[in-house]
Design a protein around this motif. Structure first.
Motif, short mmCIF file in Angstrom:
data_model
loop_
_atom_site.label_atom_id
_atom_site.label_comp_id
_atom_site.label_asym_id
_atom_site.label_seq_id
_atom_site.Cartn_x
_atom_site.Cartn_y
_atom_site.Cartn_z
N ASP A 196 -31.68 -26.58 -44.39
CA ASP A 196 -30.71 -26.87 -45.46
C ASP A 196 -30.58 -25.74 -46.46
N LEU A 197 -31.45 -24.74 -46.38
CA LEU A 197 -31.35 -23.60 -47.29
C LEU A 197 -30.08 -22.82 -47.00
N ASN A 198 -29.41 -22.39 -48.06
CA ASN A 198 -28.31 -21.46 -47.85
C ASN A 198 -28.87 -20.18 -47.25
N TRP A 199 -28.18 -19.63 -46.23
CA TRP A 199 -28.63 -18.43 -45.54
C TRP A 199 -30.04 -18.63 -44.96
N SER A 200 -30.27 -19.84 -44.37
CA SER A 200 -31.60 -20.22 -43.92
C SER A 200 -32.14 -19.27 -42.84
N ALA A 248 -31.79 -15.97 -42.40
CA ALA A 248 -32.38 -14.77 -42.98
C ALA A 248 -33.64 -15.11 -43.77
N ILE A 249 -33.62 -16.22 -44.49
CA ILE A 249 -34.78 -16.61 -45.30
C ILE A 249 -35.97 -16.95 -44.43
N GLU A 250 -35.76 -17.75 -43.38
CA GLU A 250 -36.86 -18.12 -42.50
C GLU A 250 -37.47 -16.90 -41.83
N GLN A 251 -36.68 -15.88 -41.61
CA GLN A 251 -37.18 -14.69 -40.93
C GLN A 251 -38.10 -13.87 -41.84
N ILE A 252 -37.74 -13.69 -43.12
CA ILE A 252 -38.50 -12.77 -43.97
C ILE A 252 -39.56 -13.45 -44.83
N ALA A 253 -39.42 -14.76 -45.09
CA ALA A 253 -40.31 -15.43 -46.04
C ALA A 253 -41.71 -15.61 -45.49
N ALA A 305 -22.66 -13.24 -45.41
CA ALA A 305 -23.20 -11.99 -44.86
C ALA A 305 -23.78 -11.11 -45.96
N ASP A 306 -23.10 -11.06 -47.11
CA ASP A 306 -23.59 -10.24 -48.22
C ASP A 306 -24.94 -10.74 -48.71
N THR A 307 -25.08 -12.07 -48.86
CA THR A 307 -26.33 -12.61 -49.36
C THR A 307 -27.43 -12.48 -48.32
N ALA A 308 -27.09 -12.62 -47.04
CA ALA A 308 -28.08 -12.42 -45.98
C ALA A 308 -28.62 -10.99 -46.03
N ASP A 309 -27.74 -10.02 -46.29
CA ASP A 309 -28.18 -8.63 -46.42
C ASP A 309 -29.14 -8.48 -47.59
N THR A 310 -28.84 -9.16 -48.70
CA THR A 310 -29.72 -9.11 -49.87
C THR A 310 -31.08 -9.73 -49.55
N VAL A 311 -31.07 -10.88 -48.88
CA VAL A 311 -32.32 -11.55 -48.50
C VAL A 311 -33.17 -10.63 -47.63
N ASN A 312 -32.53 -9.93 -46.72
CA ASN A 312 -33.26 -9.04 -45.82
C ASN A 312 -33.93 -7.88 -46.55
N GLU A 313 -33.47 -7.59 -47.78
CA GLU A 313 -34.06 -6.50 -48.56
C GLU A 313 -35.29 -6.96 -49.36
N LEU A 314 -35.56 -8.26 -49.40
CA LEU A 314 -36.64 -8.76 -50.25
C LEU A 314 -38.00 -8.24 -49.81
N ILE A 324 -37.15 -13.96 -59.03
CA ILE A 324 -35.69 -13.80 -59.00
C ILE A 324 -35.06 -15.18 -59.02
N ASP A 325 -34.31 -15.48 -60.07
CA ASP A 325 -33.71 -16.80 -60.25
C ASP A 325 -32.19 -16.65 -60.43
N HIS A 326 -31.40 -16.83 -59.36
CA HIS A 326 -31.81 -17.08 -58.01
C HIS A 326 -31.09 -16.14 -57.06
N ILE A 327 -31.41 -16.15 -55.78
CA ILE A 327 -30.94 -15.14 -54.84
C ILE A 327 -29.43 -15.20 -54.65
N GLY A 328 -28.84 -16.37 -54.80
CA GLY A 328 -27.39 -16.50 -54.60
C GLY A 328 -26.57 -15.79 -55.65
N LEU A 329 -27.21 -15.43 -56.78
CA LEU A 329 -26.50 -14.74 -57.87
C LEU A 329 -26.70 -13.23 -57.84
N VAL A 330 -27.48 -12.74 -56.89
CA VAL A 330 -27.67 -11.29 -56.77
C VAL A 330 -26.40 -10.70 -56.16
N ARG A 331 -25.83 -9.72 -56.85
CA ARG A 331 -24.58 -9.11 -56.38
C ARG A 331 -24.86 -8.15 -55.24
#
Length: 466
Positions: free
Chosen positions: A382-386, A388-393, A340-349, A323-330
């Motif tokens: 430094d990651l955007n929405w770090s 949520a990302i650190e939690q699921i990655a 908050a919207d992007t954090a919700d998307t990250v949590n769905e990965l 997925i290139d990249h997560i910030g563009l997922v609607r």
């Protein structure tokens, strides 16, 4: 037709009121909404509350607490007492299974009716959206189906696990970079890898190299390019597949083909041959590209599942999704808050990786934090929405190219020295569930969309053919 097992509901409640241990066994499997009869559901809710609080949960207490329930008068004051008198602990497991099974069947029936009704209304969303909701609903039903506890003894099959590990069966799929495979043991099914970097550091280059390497092993990979059009993705992959390390030196008389030259129609005869060879290799790989913009995570789920099933039918193993990249997922449901919207998307990965039964490689932007520091190497923070990302990655790799900053320096000495580190890519492994966190170094040719291991033998090989 109603789907229920009222006798089993009575048997479970009677056993739970009769024996606290039986109550605990049943509470592991059943929730109040597992019961068809509302009076039984209310009683089970009270029994669970009492058991968790350490208070007694007997027939008299439940009868008294439910005296105002609409069904209390119809069932009578001796209803729960009769259940206790008829309690049979030996048959409890079968009754628990029956109650859980009927609850699952009702949930499936309700989901199917709702989707079927909406499918008949052509004004109610798109067919793809309904399919996504059906698949998500089915996953929710499976998750809450009342199946037996997933916990097992820690030592169960321990020796078999060791034997499999020694045979190398626990390793993931290699990603084409020996340095990265060495510390991660490859990418595993249902892994989520996040590749982060500032703009122009090579995120897309790196991500495409990973999925290309997986596809070259005969595994189906899919690229969701939410920013670049398909033709640019194709040009990048062709340049990567045509890349030869011995042609990467500045004084090589026949250099590699650059993807920008392909897009603009600039090339010499030798480079055209290289590009044609790369295109033939690309055509032979099980790779699919979707360059539609404005996709939601549900849209990605639907399209990826369809493609994976197509590969299943043709005998191709599932590889990975980029997925290139997560910030563009609607967002599926926008709240007006981008973070908050992007954090919700990250949590769905993670649930997406489980649904696809293959790993997800997700690219992510790094914020401007490093720009204000003397050492511009990014960190996970430094990651955007770090958060949520650190939690699921399962693995977080940040990219850094010193040459990018040297080329833009105001000092002439810095600009002169950029050539010496032009092909140096630092891989900063910030999180790694399969191994150590560390810093690695790789070779990168951004213009040719190529990332390779750093090996001195390539220099010797080039000197041998000059």
């Amino acid at each position: 037709m109603s789907i229920h097992a009222l006798e089993s509901e009575q048997a479970v409640i009677g056993a739970a009121l009769f024996d606290p241990e039986a109550c605990d066994v049943a509470l592991e499997r059943l929730r109040p909404d597992s019961f068809f009869e509302p009076y039984h559901a209310a009683a089970w809710d009270l029994i669970g509350q009492a058991r968790r609080a350490g208070a007694p949960a007997d027939a008299a207490v439940v009868t008294q607490r439910l005296s105002a329930h609409p069904a209390a008068q119809g069932y009578g004051p001796a209803y729960f007492v009769d259940m206790v008198e008829k309690a049979a602990l030996w048959s409890l497991p079968a009754h628990i299974d029956a109650v859980a099974d009927r609850a699952t069947r009702r949930a499936i029936q309700h989901l199917a009716r709702d989707v079927a009704q909406r499918a008949g209304d052509t004004l109610d969303g798109s067919g793809d959206l309904l399919l996504a909701e059906l698949e998500r609903g089915a996953a929710d039903v499976a998750r809450h189906s009342g199946s037996a506890s997933l916990a097992v003894p820690a030592g169960l099959d321990a020796m078999e696990m060791l034997e499999a590990a020694w045979r190398g069966e626990n390793k993931g799929v290699p990603v084409g970079l020996e340095c990265l495979d060495r510390v991660t043991a490859g990418i595993r099914q249902e892994d989520v890898w996040v590749i982060g970097a500032r703009t122009s550091m090579g995120k897309s280059v790196f991500g495409l190299n990973l999925v290309r390497a997986i596809a070259q092993q005969g595994r189906g990979t899919m690229v969701f390019s939410l920013e670049m059009p398909r033709r640019e993705v194709q040009a990048r992959l062709i340049a990567d597949l045509a890349f030869e390390r011995r042609r990467a030196y500045p004084d090589c008389p026949s250099p590699n083909v650059r993807y920008s030259d392909m897009l603009q129609g600039r090339s010499v005869a030798d480079q055209r041959q290289l590009a044609q060879d790369g295109a033939r290799k690309l055509a032979s790989l099980p790779m699919a590209v979707c360059d539609a913009g404005g996709l939601t995570i549900d849209d990605i789920r639907v399209q990826a599942i369809r493609q994976m099933r197509a590969w299943d039918r043709s005998g191709v193993k599932r590889g990975a999704v980029l997925i290139d990249h997560i910030g563009l997922v609607r967002p599926v449901r926008s709240t007006g808050n981008k973070a908050a919207d992007t954090a919700d998307t990250v949590n769905e990965l993670k649930s997406l990786a489980k649904a696809l039964e293959c790993p997800i490689i997700c690219l992510s932007q790094v914020n401007r934090g490093p720009e204000g520091r003397q050492d511009k190497r990014p960190t996970a923070a430094d990651l955007n929405w770090s958060g949520a990302i650190e939690q699921i990655a399962d693995m977080i790799c940040l990219l850094y190219r010193e040459a990018y900053y040297l080329e833009r320096s105001s000092e002439q000495a810095d600009r002169d020295s950029a050539a010496f580190v032009e092909n140096k890519l630092e891989l900063l492994i910030q999180k790694n569930r399969s191994g150590p966190s560390c810093n690695l170094e790789a070779f990168i040719d951004v213009a040719c969309n190529a990332v390779r291991d750093t090996e001195e033998r390539y220099a010797d090989e080039y000197r041998g053919v000059r």
